[in-house]
Design a protein around this motif. Structure first.
Motif, PDB file in Angstrom:
ATOM      1  N   THR A 320      -7.229 -10.544  -1.803  1.00 54.84           N
ATOM      2  CA  THR A 320      -6.414  -9.652  -2.115  1.00 54.84           C
ATOM      3  C   THR A 320      -7.550  -8.542  -2.927  1.00 54.84           C
ATOM      4  O   THR A 320      -7.498  -7.462  -3.117  1.00 54.84           O
ATOM      5  CB  THR A 320      -5.526  -9.800  -3.425  1.00 54.84           C
ATOM      6  OG1 THR A 320      -6.092 -10.656  -4.223  1.00 54.84           O
ATOM      7  CG2 THR A 320      -4.293 -10.555  -2.791  1.00 54.84           C
ATOM      8  N   THR A 346      -5.543  -5.722  -2.269  1.00 56.79           N
ATOM      9  CA  THR A 346      -4.956  -4.594  -3.472  1.00 56.79           C
ATOM     10  C   THR A 346      -6.224  -3.932  -4.300  1.00 56.79           C
ATOM     11  O   THR A 346      -5.734  -3.200  -5.175  1.00 56.79           O
ATOM     12  CB  THR A 346      -3.755  -5.291  -4.214  1.00 56.79           C
ATOM     13  OG1 THR A 346      -4.521  -6.663  -5.006  1.00 56.79           O
ATOM     14  CG2 THR A 346      -2.716  -5.968  -3.324  1.00 56.79           C
ATOM     15  N   HIS A 373      -0.345  -4.918   2.260  1.00 58.49           N
ATOM     16  CA  HIS A 373       0.015  -4.652   0.703  1.00 58.49           C
ATOM     17  C   HIS A 373      -0.711  -3.246   0.526  1.00 58.49           C
ATOM     18  O   HIS A 373      -1.449  -2.608   1.775  1.00 58.49           O
ATOM     19  CB  HIS A 373      -0.865  -5.575   0.131  1.00 58.49           C
ATOM     20  CG  HIS A 373      -0.274  -7.200   0.076  1.00 58.49           C
ATOM     21  ND1 HIS A 373       0.939  -7.427  -0.590  1.00 58.49           N
ATOM     22  CD2 HIS A 373      -0.495  -8.151   0.734  1.00 58.49           C
ATOM     23  CE1 HIS A 373       1.098  -8.554  -0.490  1.00 58.49           C
ATOM     24  NE2 HIS A 373       0.225  -9.187   0.408  1.00 58.49           N
TER      25      HIS A 373
END
Length: 487
Positions: A320, A346, A373
């Protein structure tokens, strides 16, 4: 004043550490905080009066319990070796004798204090001290460039490994590493390895040391969460990556890759390691270094080829957060990494090299609209800020919540050349007319679908401008309805 201890501790929060230390005699609350400030981080390097004084103070369990961070550079071993010679300074030996008998944890002072007549005597005392720091959490060792004097350094340096550590940082020669690995490690959460090579051994011996290191890392399977590996120079450490078993809690990996061949060695080793931890790794940091390479000219083409071969075959399904320093990493190779992992990212840090508008087009295009995401945070730059660039970011990063831009200059239209006045080499102001036209252009823009809540034009890179910050704040708050903070 008779106030509860909690109230005094709240008051301490508003006072600088230096002031608190001068107020240690005010009451018990200030005394304890001042003592924590003084002893929470200590270091041992050269055999000096300061080091001897620290050793003497650490005999007291009330002082020893306050140490949280310990730094050791074992030059003191080389200094103390003089005790074994007839040339040892009498003042130093007598000083040892004055304090030697006081290093007895939990015991009365010896009637016949030990005399530090040999280096071994000092090492014994230091080992006793360093193994009695009950609240030590972070241990940093720098052991390279010094000869191995018997087993003294290893005995002293490994003594804190008996404690309940959280973080261990070793900047150490590979040849000396085997002396540090004679006992098992505590259940540390962070391991930071900065490895040097003295080129004293044959390849078979280095292979054996790397396997020993792999075994040590693998033994941390129930605790290790962060691993950092950096090399002083190019060296084949692929046996290390091949031999580390699965670490189920490992969620952060930081790599510093030497620019010259063989970089980190056979790419298959790192590929195997990364794919083995595909489901657990959440954060990956990549940078390049040229500290002790064989060439004075960094070979970015060779590094780019090594990185492309490695990361094109890596799959990280759970990642992420990605941080890439472009200081020495080729842009195309960095972009390949972003493309490989963009589906789940992210958080992105992409800094270290001036990025043109075309570079940012390629970077933002690496995040397709349909992905698993949405990017929530990005730190990018340095760059030239233009209205067209803001349009691009608002369109491609529509779902982002926090954006930090390292702004090198501001131009009223993409393609314009920024003008500065002032002497080259000093802090210069940007042309006031260009800045004014940028603000006027932005007044006509609206981004109602942009979810950006926090915008930071970083002060360390922000150009010195005549326009007030209030003007920038006003225009961006007007352009971006979702914006809550502007710095």
């Amino acid at each position: 004043m008779s106030l509860p201890n909690d109230v005094w501790l709240q008051i301490v929060q508003f006072i600088s550490p230096s002031a608190v230390q001068s107020l240690y005699s005010l009451n018990s609350a200030f005394f304890n905080v001042a003592m924590d400030y003084r002893y929470q981080q200590i270091s041992f390097s050269y055999l000096s009066d300061r080091m001897l004084w620290q050793m003497k103070r650490l005999q007291d369990p009330e002082v020893a319990k306050r140490v949280r961070i310990l730094h050791i550079y074992p030059q003191f071993v080389k200094d103390a070796a003089a005790i074994d010679t007839i040339h040892a300074p009498l003042s130093l030996i007598s000083k040892f004798g004055e304090i030697a008998g006081q290093f007895k944890f939990g015991k009365q002072k010896s009637r016949l204090p030990l005399k530090f007549k040999t280096c071994a005597d000092l090492m014994h005392v230091m080992t006793d001290i360093l193994s009695h720091l009950p609240n030590l959490t972070d241990y940093h060792v720098l052991w390279c460039g010094l000869p191995t004097i018997g087993s003294y350094p290893a005995l002293v340096l490994s003594s804190p490994l008996r404690l309940n550590l959280r973080c261990l940082r070793l900047e150490i020669s590979l040849e000396k590493l085997e002396y540090m690995l004679t006992q098992s490690l505590p259940e540390i959460e962070e391991l930071d390895l900065f490895i040097r090579v003295d080129h004293l051994l044959d390849s078979h011996h280095y292979y054996a040391i790397l396997l020993l290191l792999a075994h040590m890392i693998s033994s941390l399977h129930s605790s290790l969460r962060k691993l950092t590996i950096q090399l002083w120079e190019p060296f084949d450490i692929s046996p290390l990556f091949f031999s580390i078993s699965h670490l189920p809690l490992l969620d952060k990996l930081s790599l510093s890759i030497p620019m010259s061949s063989p970089n980190l060695g056979n790419p298959a080793g790192l590929i195997s390691f990364l794919n083995c931890h595909s489901s657990t790794l959440r954060s990956l940091s990549i940078r390049a270094s040229e500290l002790g390479g064989r060439s004075l000219i960094p070979n970015d083409i060779q590094l780019g080829g090594w990185m492309d071969e490695t990361f094109s075959k890596v799959s990280l399904s759970g990642i992420t957060s990605l941080e890439i320093s472009l200081n020495l990493v080729p842009f195309d190779s960095a972009l390949l990494c972003v493309r490989r992992f963009s589906n789940t990212l992210t958080s992105l840090i992409f800094t270290g090299l001036h990025l043109a508008y075309e570079d940012l087009e390629l970077l933002t295009a690496a995040f397709p609209p349909c992905r698993k995401h949405t990017l929530q945070y990005a730190r990018i730059g340095p760059l030239a800020l233009s209205p067209q660039l803001v349009d691009l970011l608002a369109d491609r990063f529509a779902g982002i919540e926090k954006l930090e831009l390292l702004v090198k200059s501001i131009v009223p239209s993409e393609g314009d050349v920024p003008f500065f006045y002032g002497r080259i080499g000093t802090e210069r102001d940007q042309d006031e007319g260009q800045v004014g036209r940028f603000i006027e252009e932005m007044k006509h823009r609206r981004y109602p679908k942009w979810k950006l809540r926090h915008l930071d034009l970083l002060g360390s890179s922000y150009p010195k401008l005549n326009a007030s910050e209030a003007q920038y704040r006003s225009v961006f708050m007007q352009c971006v309805p979702a914006l809550q903070t502007f710095v």
